[in-house]
Design an enzyme around this catalytic site. Sequence first.
Site, mmCIF file in Angstrom:
data_model
loop_
_atom_site.group_PDB
_atom_site.id
_atom_site.type_symbol
_atom_site.label_atom_id
_atom_site.label_comp_id
_atom_site.label_asym_id
_atom_site.label_seq_id
_atom_site.Cartn_x
_atom_site.Cartn_y
_atom_site.Cartn_z
ATOM 1 N N ASN A 209 132.101 115.529 9.884
ATOM 2 C CA ASN A 209 132.668 114.209 10.318
ATOM 3 C C ASN A 209 134.308 114.057 10.436
ATOM 4 O O ASN A 209 134.770 115.149 10.155
ATOM 5 C CB ASN A 209 132.333 113.314 9.103
ATOM 6 C CG ASN A 209 132.936 113.339 8.027
ATOM 7 O OD1 ASN A 209 134.135 113.247 7.842
ATOM 8 N ND2 ASN A 209 131.948 113.793 6.909
ATOM 9 N N ASP A 278 125.941 113.367 4.223
ATOM 10 C CA ASP A 278 124.742 112.873 3.192
ATOM 11 C C ASP A 278 123.571 113.999 3.564
ATOM 12 O O ASP A 278 122.733 113.949 2.732
ATOM 13 C CB ASP A 278 124.464 111.626 3.841
ATOM 14 C CG ASP A 278 125.558 110.493 3.388
ATOM 15 O OD1 ASP A 278 125.737 110.451 2.277
ATOM 16 O OD2 ASP A 278 125.691 109.685 4.345
ATOM 17 N N PHE A 322 134.390 104.665 -2.584
ATOM 18 C CA PHE A 322 134.504 103.981 -1.228
ATOM 19 C C PHE A 322 133.403 103.751 -0.480
ATOM 20 O O PHE A 322 132.352 104.365 -0.777
ATOM 21 C CB PHE A 322 135.124 105.094 -0.417
ATOM 22 C CG PHE A 322 136.653 104.747 -0.731
ATOM 23 C CD1 PHE A 322 137.336 105.170 -1.756
ATOM 24 C CD2 PHE A 322 137.805 104.097 0.283
ATOM 25 C CE1 PHE A 322 138.866 105.252 -1.902
ATOM 26 C CE2 PHE A 322 139.244 104.215 0.236
ATOM 27 C CZ PHE A 322 139.440 104.658 -1.060
ATOM 28 N N LYS A 340 124.980 102.331 -7.020
ATOM 29 C CA LYS A 340 125.699 103.207 -7.644
ATOM 30 C C LYS A 340 126.155 103.321 -9.172
ATOM 31 O O LYS A 340 126.747 104.013 -9.743
ATOM 32 C CB LYS A 340 126.769 103.982 -6.939
ATOM 33 C CG LYS A 340 126.145 104.160 -5.465
ATOM 34 C CD LYS A 340 126.918 105.354 -4.573
ATOM 35 C CE LYS A 340 126.518 105.761 -3.203
ATOM 36 N NZ LYS A 340 127.291 106.704 -2.631
HETATM 37 O O1 PMT Z 1 140.012 110.944 5.216
HETATM 38 P P1 PMT Z 1 140.592 109.884 6.103
HETATM 39 O O2 PMT Z 1 140.715 110.232 7.795
HETATM 40 O O3 PMT Z 1 141.852 109.558 5.555
HETATM 41 O O4 PMT Z 1 139.460 108.658 6.217
HETATM 42 C C1 PMT Z 1 139.482 107.962 4.963
HETATM 43 C C2 PMT Z 1 137.940 107.417 4.631
HETATM 44 C C3 PMT Z 1 137.420 106.657 5.899
HETATM 45 C C4 PMT Z 1 137.065 109.004 4.943
HETATM 46 C C5 PMT Z 1 137.752 107.033 3.185
HETATM 47 O O5 PMT Z 1 138.654 105.842 3.266
HETATM 48 C C6 PMT Z 1 136.166 106.530 2.909
HETATM 49 O O6 PMT Z 1 135.848 105.661 3.303
HETATM 50 N N1 PMT Z 1 135.658 107.452 2.239
HETATM 51 C C7 PMT Z 1 134.383 107.354 1.837
HETATM 52 C C8 PMT Z 1 133.376 107.785 3.283
HETATM 53 C C9 PMT Z 1 132.066 107.803 2.884
HETATM 54 O O7 PMT Z 1 131.376 108.917 2.653
HETATM 55 O O8 PMT Z 1 131.350 106.596 2.596
HETATM 56 P P2 PMT Z 1 129.850 106.417 2.181
HETATM 57 O O9 PMT Z 1 129.774 104.936 2.149
HETATM 58 O O10 PMT Z 1 128.990 107.090 3.183
HETATM 59 O O11 PMT Z 1 130.014 106.609 0.791
HETATM 60 C C10 PMT Z 1 129.950 105.950 -0.312
HETATM 61 C C11 PMT Z 1 130.667 106.781 -1.482
HETATM 62 O O12 PMT Z 1 129.805 107.765 -2.100
HETATM 63 C C12 PMT Z 1 132.133 107.430 -1.128
HETATM 64 O O13 PMT Z 1 132.939 106.951 -2.299
HETATM 65 C C13 PMT Z 1 131.657 108.892 -1.004
HETATM 66 O O14 PMT Z 1 132.620 109.654 -1.612
HETATM 67 C C14 PMT Z 1 130.500 108.883 -2.158
HETATM 68 N N2 PMT Z 1 129.535 109.785 -1.699
HETATM 69 C C15 PMT Z 1 128.744 109.695 -0.532
HETATM 70 C C16 PMT Z 1 127.792 110.741 -0.544
HETATM 71 C C17 PMT Z 1 127.577 111.880 -1.127
HETATM 72 N N3 PMT Z 1 126.626 112.710 -1.011
HETATM 73 N N4 PMT Z 1 128.171 111.724 -2.366
HETATM 74 C C18 PMT Z 1 129.400 110.993 -2.611
HETATM 75 O O15 PMT Z 1 130.117 111.073 -3.402
#
Ligand code: PMT
Length: 404
Positions: A209, A278, A322, A340
Amino acid sequence: MKTGGKPNILLGVSGGIAAYKACELVRRLRDAGCEVRVVMTRAATAFVTPLTFQALSGQPVRMDLLDAEAESGMDHIALARWADRVVIAPASANLMARLAAGMADDLLTTLCLATEAPLLLAPAMNRVMWAHPATRANTERLLTRGVRMVGPESGSQACGEEGAGRMAEPASILHALLGPGSGSLSGRRVLITAGPTHEPIDPVRFVGNRSSGRMGVALATAARDAGAEVCLVHGPLAVEPPAGVEAVPVETAEAMRVAVLERLDDRDLFIAAAAVADYRPREVAGQKLKKDAPTLTLELIRNPDILAEVASRRPRPFVVGFAAETTDLRGNALAKLARKGLDLIAANDVSAGQGIGRPTNALSVFWQGGERLFPEQPKADLARALIDLITERMERSGADPSTT
Ligand code: PMT
């Protein structure tokens, strides 16, 4: 400490365009009740005149080691003893090299050797100079010796380039110098994830990504500056991990999960800023896939959710997630907070490429019963504001965060 319990600050200014920001630092330090004395290198005087610092500090400015008149007032040893804290802003590459080598060839470096006060550096230089192995080695050497650093930050530089090397803002330096307990996360152990994960398809291709890792790196820097011991588990980054932070590079979600779980014990705070893929391809081809067929179907399987796994542990740290959303930011973030089992979630709108891969971001932060919005700003500023909020929420949560 003479002035109402506030520390005496010796401010060293070395040669660099960021010297003008040191003027603002003097003003803020005096507003905070500190007595400030300024020592400039000769090169610094090419950027800002001693008279400016004299007017702002209300004290004569020193530049020379062998200045008979000045030495008859407060000699350099008395000045070194007078200081409760020493801060050098900006700290140029040359000054850092001389400090790392233990040189005492001018008043400022001599004072640094002659004082027992803690030393804080705010490095400022061109991004290539900051990334140079010599500067990296000098930085590590100084950190090992107990010198603290604030910044540098990433962004546009006076030389017209873009990258890490900008001096930290006066507010951050002030925070690092005087902040609560000399850092709101002083003594805390923090684990942060950053960047994308790359899930291999074959030896040369991957599912990934647009995450650059800037947000996570900015958080690691802000947590370090707030006094924490920081470990940053990161996927492939577009920026350098900060000095003074344990950086653990990984590539895949599974490797990130293993690295996180191995380092989770005794952590006070976990922040998941990584954009973890994911899904990953079920099969990884041993050889580069040929483009013989007109279409190619990849079967993807779910990756482990690292954040949910950390949040389900007992005991566990204070857990911050996040949420990267393109629709219904609030609704989706609140659902993730609950599903979560998080303490706090920072949501960003990544539609049309905002927030992800860029130097700026805006955040909507939610916790049970509260929320705060941070408008678009450089990720370094946002990270500091978020760390302040997290610290506040950790304190409010009352219980020892390690047993939450
Ligand atoms: O890296 P940059 O270019 O500075 O951009 C920053 C960002 C947009 C990536 C950052 O601010 C951000 O939003 N990070 C989380 C991105 C994400 O994967 O969001 P999500 O909504 O899909 O996941 C939710 C949370 O679960 C996140 O905290 C993620 O780290 C966590 N996660 C998700 C999937 C997974 N398999 N394991 C996880 O730990």
